[in-house]
Scaffold this motif. Structure first.
Motif, short mmCIF file in Angstrom:
data_model
loop_
_atom_site.label_atom_id
_atom_site.label_comp_id
_atom_site.label_asym_id
_atom_site.label_seq_id
_atom_site.Cartn_x
_atom_site.Cartn_y
_atom_site.Cartn_z
N LEU A 30 0.90 -1.22 0.04
CA LEU A 30 0.12 0.12 0.11
C LEU A 30 0.74 1.29 -0.08
O LEU A 30 1.32 1.61 1.11
CB LEU A 30 -0.90 -0.05 1.30
CG LEU A 30 -2.00 1.02 1.26
CD1 LEU A 30 -2.71 1.29 0.11
CD2 LEU A 30 -2.70 1.20 2.63
N ARG A 56 0.15 4.23 -1.13
CA ARG A 56 -0.61 5.65 -0.67
C ARG A 56 -1.86 5.60 -0.56
O ARG A 56 -2.67 4.71 -1.38
CB ARG A 56 -0.12 6.82 -1.70
CG ARG A 56 -0.87 8.17 -1.44
CD ARG A 56 0.04 8.67 -0.03
NE ARG A 56 -0.47 9.97 0.35
CZ ARG A 56 -0.46 10.53 1.29
NH1 ARG A 56 -0.65 9.84 2.50
NH2 ARG A 56 -0.84 11.84 1.51
N ARG A 57 -2.60 6.04 0.44
CA ARG A 57 -4.32 5.91 0.53
C ARG A 57 -4.59 7.47 0.33
O ARG A 57 -4.09 8.20 1.32
CB ARG A 57 -4.57 5.23 1.87
CG ARG A 57 -6.06 5.52 2.24
CD ARG A 57 -6.33 5.85 3.67
NE ARG A 57 -5.89 4.72 4.30
CZ ARG A 57 -6.27 3.40 4.49
NH1 ARG A 57 -7.24 3.25 3.88
NH2 ARG A 57 -5.43 2.58 5.12
N ARG A 58 -5.59 7.54 -0.32
CA ARG A 58 -6.22 9.08 -0.33
C ARG A 58 -7.76 9.16 -0.10
O ARG A 58 -8.44 8.18 -0.88
CB ARG A 58 -5.86 9.64 -1.86
CG ARG A 58 -4.51 10.34 -1.88
CD ARG A 58 -4.16 11.24 -3.19
NE ARG A 58 -4.59 10.48 -4.47
CZ ARG A 58 -5.33 10.67 -5.25
NH1 ARG A 58 -5.81 12.10 -5.45
NH2 ARG A 58 -5.76 10.11 -6.40
N GLU A 59 -8.06 9.67 0.82
CA GLU A 59 -9.65 9.67 1.39
C GLU A 59 -10.28 10.82 0.83
O GLU A 59 -9.77 11.99 1.16
CB GLU A 59 -9.67 9.37 2.75
CG GLU A 59 -8.73 7.98 3.19
CD GLU A 59 -9.04 7.70 4.46
OE1 GLU A 59 -9.61 8.64 5.55
OE2 GLU A 59 -8.48 6.54 4.77
N THR A 113 -12.35 6.42 -1.65
CA THR A 113 -11.14 6.24 -1.20
C THR A 113 -10.20 5.44 -2.18
O THR A 113 -10.63 4.66 -2.89
CB THR A 113 -11.01 5.24 0.00
OG1 THR A 113 -11.68 6.04 0.99
CG2 THR A 113 -9.48 5.06 0.44
N LEU A 162 -6.78 3.59 -3.14
CA LEU A 162 -5.54 2.95 -2.68
C LEU A 162 -4.52 2.71 -3.79
O LEU A 162 -4.76 2.33 -4.97
CB LEU A 162 -5.87 1.54 -2.12
CG LEU A 162 -6.88 1.44 -0.97
CD1 LEU A 162 -7.06 -0.15 -0.96
CD2 LEU A 162 -6.47 2.07 0.22
N GLN A 172 -3.89 1.85 -9.28
CA GLN A 172 -4.83 2.53 -8.32
C GLN A 172 -6.13 1.66 -8.12
O GLN A 172 -6.49 0.98 -9.12
CB GLN A 172 -5.14 3.84 -9.06
CG GLN A 172 -6.27 4.60 -8.30
CD GLN A 172 -6.08 6.17 -8.75
OE1 GLN A 172 -5.59 6.94 -8.40
NE2 GLN A 172 -7.32 6.50 -9.41
N ILE A 229 -14.52 0.70 2.36
CA ILE A 229 -13.96 1.78 2.85
C ILE A 229 -13.62 1.67 4.18
O ILE A 229 -12.36 1.63 4.74
CB ILE A 229 -14.59 3.12 2.45
CG1 ILE A 229 -14.58 3.50 1.08
CG2 ILE A 229 -13.93 4.23 3.16
CD1 ILE A 229 -15.29 4.77 0.59
N THR A 254 -10.73 -1.28 4.98
CA THR A 254 -9.47 -1.06 4.91
C THR A 254 -8.86 0.33 5.55
O THR A 254 -7.80 0.71 5.35
CB THR A 254 -9.42 -0.54 3.43
OG1 THR A 254 -10.08 0.44 2.85
CG2 THR A 254 -9.62 -1.84 2.59
N GLU A 277 -0.09 2.52 5.52
CA GLU A 277 0.92 2.34 4.27
C GLU A 277 1.95 1.27 4.61
O GLU A 277 2.56 1.21 5.54
CB GLU A 277 1.47 3.64 3.81
CG GLU A 277 0.51 4.43 3.16
CD GLU A 277 0.10 6.19 3.23
OE1 GLU A 277 -0.64 6.91 2.66
OE2 GLU A 277 1.11 6.38 4.32
#
Lengths: 435, 435
Positions: B25, B27-30, B35, B37, B47, B56, B59, B64
């Motif tokens: 993982l 990067r996570r962007r919420e 979301t 990943l 992605q 959502i 996870t 990361e």
């Protein structure tokens, strides 16, 4: 004008041309009015014919192994090596007259004891039959790398000087490292696992060091380990699939790149089955108990005699020179070994037997930090001693595994050498530190 | 049914299919209701789009660097890495939740000091820009071998444990070898020369060891030496011709096998001229005296500042990133160096400068036993200390030579790294013995 050098093997393509060859004086044969000089270069042998009395006299004092440069006319002769020879030659010595070798290098068979060969390796290995195993060895390594390259593995170089013994405190060489104690690495195990997190798939061909206190025909203080390690496996069976392809690639490379050596040594290359036969360790013991006249059940490992019996069984029952034995008991495997989830006393590991001998060890490794701590605790190991290794697993590591092939052992088995020193250029052991 | 794994870079070829990927993982962007990943595998980034509130939530706690397995539908999206992403995913963790890395691995630039990188190498090198030099390094080694294989060289493995120091008594690591003193090899020099008599042409990629007492940006206690040695040369110029082809082969291999790394690091690959410009050492000193503002004439070697000046000169005058300096004074070269027959105070040796730095040393070696005895006598050396090495030359050796390339130094210069430790996975130096 300087004529560029032609290799002995290429002479037949230059019949009628004035050509230059160079090599070692392999053999001189003097007949009544003709002298034959047989030159040896990396491609084979070439015959030079001297008929002029002055030319014969000029080379009369040159001992075998002297290095010569010969310019002559390439002449077809079905009885010469390769079907062509050099006539009307001009011979120039490139070295001083050579001191005699420790045994005759020109005889088809190498009449020398192993200690003589090892003591004089740089001269003895000029004998084509003693050199041939190393051509097979080089071709094997090329096949190992080519197969793994194709599968997306990255070649790495890892430290050979380490802070603490890799797998156990036994059999390590100590070094004075700027006044601190350090050790020679017994394997790249910890490093290759650690960088699975970086490259996913890695391989390394390099020296490993074992302070083997026993003088045997199959142990060395330094040997060449062909290592592979990769992530995103389901279990050890994925590792066995890759290993099978690697062995097949090594055999194919030997056939392609070292054909002359294979022929010279009369080596029968193994056929690598698409699916190498396999036995679970427990099954192997049952088979031995029922058929071999011995009952090894309850033992945690296989004895060399059992490996030989099982190899013969695989040859007989499956027509295979190879046999996987899987599921060795956890108690005999290192702490990083992954257990079989269904039978935790057995491991997700394997040995590959080749013609009676254990050639490769491999398997799935633990990949969770918590499992490492538990495994060390169960064995009374000290996590602090492995701190930098263990920390990697706290940072997210995929299920992974790998294997290590002993190069010298592989080549010895392939060419039928009874002592691993015959497939090591300059062996190091309990008694030998030179040449 | 288990779906086999697809690499991130291959996703665009599977649009519309239900596909499995696996990786770290990155990067996570919420966002408000979505979301993202971003997964990292050995091929690049992929992605994953989560829209289901339950998915959502499932996870949300995953840090990361946790290792994930994701099955989803490949959907074209020009804004996703590679132009495709995974939708309607099922996410499974393959590792425990990961401990945070020592710095953010997802940022385009690696914001970490070198000691932090080195202390946490197995995690830090996951950063694509820190990993890239090692992909270039692996490609370079592959090019080295491929070029020499093509020229008929045989790969060898030589001992790393030796009875006496290879070239001088300084800077060697001592070992306890079964109770006897021994040393780590500073180079394979003696061994590779010895087996020119066996194979004519040999190469080896392996570790060499120097107990460097100084802490510099370009010295290591262990580095990887790319060695070649071959016989039947006229003089050092034949060695330079082969070296030129090897360097060209290394560059071509980097371009072919490590294109992504080259692009990521914005490396300008050098053009290797068909004939690399060359200067004799004496000419180089004249040039420096006339133009550099310094007068090094009378010095037996070039200082690093002189190497830089000469490299700039070669770039300016010849448009070349490479420059051969030939004929170094014998007094600064090892005893096995062949003198220039016309000017015996100078040698048939060379250095290859690359972008300001000495990258390769090589040359012609003595090949006559009598010359070795004379060379040792002239330097006050003791022939008995080199007995097994010297004996080879009494048995007929051709004129030969070779070179050694420092792999980490090559890669560092290529990628513009200011410290050789940036191109060494796990460096060993005066202060560093782990990880």
């Amino acid at each position: 004008m300087m004529i560029s050098r032609t290799l002995a093997a290429d002479l037949p393509r230059h019949v009628g041309e004035r050509t230059r060859i160079a090599g070692w004086l392999h053999r001189r044969r003097e007949l009544k009015s003709v002298t034959f000089l047989v030159l040896r270069d990396r491609s084979g042998l070439a015959q030079v014919v001297l008929t002029e009395p002055s030319a014969i006299a000029a080379t009369a004092g040159l001992p075998e192994e002297t290095v010569l440069d010969v310019v002559g006319t390439v002449t077809a002769n079905p009885q010469a090596p390769g079907g062509a020879e050099l006539t009307e030659p001009t011979v120039t010595a490139l070295s001083d007259p050579a001191k005699p070798p420790p045994f005759d290098l020109y005889r088809p068979a190498a009449r020398a004891t192993l200690p003589t060969v090892l003591d004089h390796a740089s001269v003895a290995l000029r004998h084509p039959k003693l050199r041939a195993p190393f051509e097979i060895s080089a071709a094997s390594v090329a096949g190992f790398r080519a197969t793994l390259d194709e599968l997306g593995f990255t070649e790495i170089q890892t430290p050979k000087i380490v802070e603490s013994a890799t797998e156990s405190g036994a059999n390590v060489f100590g070094i004075d490292y700027f006044g601190r104690p350090a050790y020679l690495a017994q394997s790249p195990q910890f490093f290759k696992q650690a960088v699975v997190g970086v490259f996913e798939r890695v391989h390394e061909v390099g020296p490993v060091f074992r302070a083997e206190p026993h003088d045997t025909t199959r142990h060395l203080a330094q040997y060449t380990s062909l290592d592979a390690e990769f992530g995103y496996i389901t279990d050890h069976r994925d590792v066995m699939v890759v290993l099978r392809d690697v062995i097949a690639g090594m055999v194919a490379s030997v056939a392609a790149r070292a054909a002359a050596a294979v022929e010279l040594l009369d080596v029968t290359l193994p056929v690598v089955p698409q699916a190498i036969p396999q036995l679970h360790f427990a099954e192997a013991q049952e088979l031995l108990a029922a058929n071999s006249g011995e009952d090894p059940r309850g033992e945690p490992d296989l004895a060399p005699a059992h490996e030989r019996w099982l190899s013969e069984w695989a040859a007989r029952e499956h027509g295979s020179d190879f046999l996987f034995v899987t599921g060795y008991p956890m108690v005999k495997r290192p702490f990083y070994t992954h257990p079989d989830p269904a039978r935790p006393a057995y491991s997700n590991s394997f040995d590959l037997l080749f013609r009676g001998l254990e050639l490769v060890t491999g398997g799935q490794r633990l990949h969770r930090y918590s499992d490492y701590l538990a495994a060390l605790a169960a064995r009374g190991g000290n996590p602090a001693a492995y701190e930098s290794y263990l920390s990697t697993f706290a940072h997210g590591m995929p299920p992974h595994g790998g294997f290590a092939i002993g190069l010298e052992r592989w080549t010895a088995r392939l060419v039928g050498a009874s002592n691993i020193r015959e497939t090591t250029l300059f062996p190091r052991d309990l008694n030998r530190l030179s040449p």
